[in-house]
Design an enzyme around this catalytic site. Structure first.
Site, PDB file in Angstrom:
ATOM      1  N   ALA A 101       1.287   9.273  27.452  1.00 43.70           N
ATOM      2  CA  ALA A 101       0.257  10.074  28.123  1.00 43.70           C
ATOM      3  C   ALA A 101       0.590  11.554  28.124  1.00 43.70           C
ATOM      4  CB  ALA A 101       0.083   9.592  29.560  1.00 43.70           C
ATOM      5  N   LYS A 102       1.861  11.902  27.845  1.00 42.81           N
ATOM      6  CA  LYS A 102       2.313  13.299  27.761  1.00 42.81           C
ATOM      7  C   LYS A 102       1.900  14.085  29.008  1.00 42.81           C
ATOM      8  CE  LYS A 102       2.122  13.275  22.710  1.00 42.81           C
ATOM      9  NZ  LYS A 102       1.500  11.941  22.504  1.00 42.81           N
ATOM     10  N   ILE A 103       2.212  13.542  30.177  1.00 44.57           N
ATOM     11  CA  ILE A 103       1.820  14.195  31.418  1.00 44.57           C
ATOM     12  C   ILE A 103       2.706  15.399  31.700  1.00 44.57           C
ATOM     13  CG2 ILE A 103       0.816  12.139  32.445  1.00 44.57           C
ATOM     14  CD1 ILE A 103       3.389  11.673  33.939  1.00 44.57           C
TER      15      ILE A 103
END
Length: 285
Positions: A101-103
């Site tokens: 999700a590359k938060i």
């Protein structure tokens, strides 16, 4: 499915699985492009069917799955249901789920992200999630603490494999380190301060650089599980991808996506592709 707390840390579970099944991680990308290539419509139902086919093909031969979350969430509630179904299928087969999700956000939002992504008590139930440190490495500290408490992991983007990554990730700090090196050092520093053991902890890392940078970054991350992308890409040779982690095989999660998905949608062909990559990795160990 009733959520249960993992029996042990993500790093220990990964080490045990990779010793038994190998270090292969299968990329899961039900994008409109891949759905079309597999003869499927761009719908949530197709995304669900795509996941079922992958799980049927892989069985218990894969240690982990790296799931491109946006390709599920773009379908709303039905997409989230498809992702939960896929997660449950992975766990039933004893494997791990890395939610890609590359938060990245400020410190005060990280508990909310954890409640969405991390651990069996979260909405999406991931064993791990990817995160970026664009707002500063310290913004990840709350997420890392929660991951530690939930026996999960946070895979911080140290150096990504996309072609434009060097423009930002290769820029230099006042001390002369690249941004990627600074992030790697920050993760190792957090581990030293909070884990009290050299055993790998929740501060995992994505290292997609090319040699010699990849080897230099791996050396700066002695306490991290390492997700290594690049297998199956036209511009990457297997020996180059594997070289930096030959001495860290129990920590290396080796992700292949296109190299397997191109064999679909026939489960038998996908199965053959997965087996080929197991053999290819063994040839270059």
């Amino acid at each position: 499915m009733t959520p249960t707390r993992p029996a042990t840390s993500f790093a220990r579970r990964w080490a045990a699985l990779s010793a038994q099944r190998g270090g292969l991680c299968l990329g899961v990308a039900p994008s409109p492009v891949w759905l079309d290539r597999w003869g499927l419509a761009d719908t949530a139902e197709s995304v669900r069917r795509y996941g079922d086919v992958l799980l049927d093909a892989a069985g218990d031969s894969v240690s982990a799955y790296k799931v491109q979350v946006p390709f599920y969430l773009r379908h709303g509630a039905a997409g989230m249901a498809a992702l939960r179904r896929f997660r449950d299928g992975v766990h039933e087969r004893g494997a791990l789920v890395l939610l890609d999700a590359k938060i990245g956000d400020a410190e005060d939002t990280m508990a909310a992200y954890a409640d969405l992504y991390l651990g069996p008590q979260s909405q999406l139930g991931g064993d791990a999630v990817t995160a970026c440190a664009f707002m500063g490495a310290a913004t990840l500290h709350p997420l890392l603490r929660i991951a530690q408490d939930r026996d999960a992991a946070v895979f911080t983007l140290v150096r990504t494999s996309n072609h434009g990554a060097g423009e930002v990730q290769g820029s230099r700090t006042p001390e002369g380190h690249s941004t990627a090196q600074a992030i790697a050092d920050a993760l190792t520093g957090w581990h030293t301060a909070h884990c009290g053991t050299p055993e790998p902890g929740p501060a995992a890392a994505v290292v997609g650089a090319r040699l010699p940078e990849s080897a230099q970054l791996v050396r700066r991350l002695p306490h991290s599980v390492l997700e290594i992308p690049g297998l199956g890409r036209a511009d990457r040779r297997t020996e180059e991808v594997l070289a930096p982690v030959r001495d860290a095989a129990d920590r290396a999660m080796l992700t292949v996506t296109t190299g397997v998905l191109r064999h679909g949608p026939a489960p038998a062909a996908l199965r053959t592709g997965i087996q080929w990559w197991h053999e290819e990795i063994a040839r270059h160990r």
